[in-house]
Design an enzyme around this catalytic site. Structure first.
Site, PDB file in Angstrom:
ATOM      1  N   LYS A  33       2.072  -2.947 -15.523  1.00 45.29           N
ATOM      2  CA  LYS A  33       0.661  -2.709 -15.227  1.00 45.29           C
ATOM      3  C   LYS A  33       0.488  -2.388 -13.747  1.00 45.29           C
ATOM      4  O   LYS A  33       1.416  -2.572 -12.942  1.00 45.29           O
ATOM      5  CB  LYS A  33      -0.176  -3.936 -15.606  1.00 45.29           C
ATOM      6  N   TYR A 255      -6.683  -1.586  19.047  1.00 45.99           N
ATOM      7  CA  TYR A 255      -8.104  -1.902  18.925  1.00 45.99           C
ATOM      8  C   TYR A 255      -8.371  -3.364  19.270  1.00 45.99           C
ATOM      9  O   TYR A 255      -7.650  -4.264  18.872  1.00 45.99           O
ATOM     10  CB  TYR A 255      -8.581  -1.651  17.491  1.00 45.99           C
TER      11      TYR A 255
END
Length: 358
Positions: A33, A255
């Site tokens: 899955k 950042y």
């Protein structure tokens, strides 16, 4: 071409499946899955087709993708069907389905099939997600068995805390499951063990096991386990150094300037970011391999890039290969640094080119 790729070792996948099947001692459903946990469901299923006793997917869309790719082995819908309109597709494509809710039992009672079906009836033993309560389980079993066209049935449940090796809840779930099976016909086939259950809880090994994460060479067990030691990583997430900066002490990186150099620092910029699926909030110190040698993440992960410490790696430069996780750096170790899990890191990859081998 941007040098970000995931190398998928299909031999390792087959090795891990065979290991799981040997541990279980019966049949093993290979869970593919979520695009085989980020490894590519079609290619992984093709590598195991003819070897695996069947495949587990979340939903019918995933099952149809495998059928369209030529996979003919049994495929089980682990979440079952979401609406009665899916019953015709289940029949047309010869799928197996989980039944976990009263309305699904009622829908099958109204269905008029053209062929025999295989149904896995799910019992809620304490996960409290999907599954029939113990007091309703035997009745649902009898109702489905009475249909006649339900040819094969498997009793199943799912563990909530099997990764925690000292947790009593797993034994309690097994007790509840065995109590429910006592009300079913003798010889009823059962499926209990997911990857953690299969490796660490021998009592959970029944006629069917459902290896998922372990197929891809990793686990989340919270203590050493001999069965886990035989796993081989299937994915190696790679990139390259694309720039090198020489910074002095006291310089912020990335950042927010959350990382400040504490001395002369050689900084490598790597083509890998959170838009690729790498953990956005991976902290400074998260391990990375550069040219096969360990170093650490420094500075905040950006959308397309991250920065690593090359101060102790004078030979590393532009073009030097970088392993974010793989055979040399377990994905579970990276996940632990990121307060995440191998499930999330592997299945969350995006914009990453896959290369299959060997």
């Amino acid at each position: 071409m941007r040098p970000v790729q995931a190398l998928i070792d299909l031999d390792a996948l087959v090795h891990n499946y065979r290991h799981a099947r040997r541990l279980g001692g019966g049949r093993a459903l290979a869970v593919v899955k979520a695009d085989a946990y980020g490894h590519g469901a079609v290619r992984c299923a093709r590598a195991l087709d003819g070897e695996a006793d069947g495949f587990g997917v979340a939903c019918i869309e995933e099952a149809l993708e495998l059928r369209e790719a030529g996979v003919r082995s049994p495929i089980l819908l682990l979440e079952g069907f979401f609406e009665t309109a899916e019953l015709a597709l289940i029949e047309r494509h010869d799928l197996w389905t989980v039944v976990a809710s009263p309305w699904q039992v009622e829908a099958l009672e109204r269905h008029r099939p053209a062929r025999p079906w295989t149904v896995w009836l799910k019992l809620d033993t304490g996960m409290h997600r999907l599954g029939l309560p113990p007091e309703a389980y035997a009745d649902a079993w009898r109702r489905l068995q009475a249909l006649g066209w339900v040819q094969d049935m498997v009793a199943m449940t799912h563990f909530a805390r099997a990764d925690e090796l000292g947790e009593a809840r797993t034994e309690q779930q097994l007790d509840a499951f065995d109590a429910a099976l006592a009300g079913l016909p003798a010889g009823t086939a059962a499926s209990v063990a997911n990857s953690a259950g299969l490796m660490a809880w021998p009592r959970a090994r029944r006629e069917w096991v459902r290896p998922g994460l372990m197929l891809y060479g990793t686990h989340m067990l919270d203590a050493p386990c001999e069965a886990a030691a035989a796993l081989r990583p299937v994915m190696q997430l790679q990139s390259q150094v694309i720039a090198v900066r020489e910074l002095g002490p006291g310089e912020p990186i990335g950042y927010g300037g959350g990382f400040i150099t504490d001395g002369p620092t050689r900084v490598g910029v790597v083509a890998m970011g959170y838009a690729d699926g790498y953990a956005q909030y991976a902290p400074a110190g998260t391990p990375v391999l550069v040219g096969g040698a360990r170093t650490r993440l420094i500075g905040r992960v950006s959308m397309d890039m991250l920065t690593v410490d090359l101060s102790g790696h004078p030979d590393a430069g532009v073009g030097t290969p970088v392993e974010l996780w793989g055979p040399g750096l377990p994905v579970a170790e990276v996940a632990a640094h990121c307060d995440s899990s191998p499930y999330r890191l592997l299945s969350g990859l995006k914009r990453v080119r896959r290369e299959y081998g060997p």
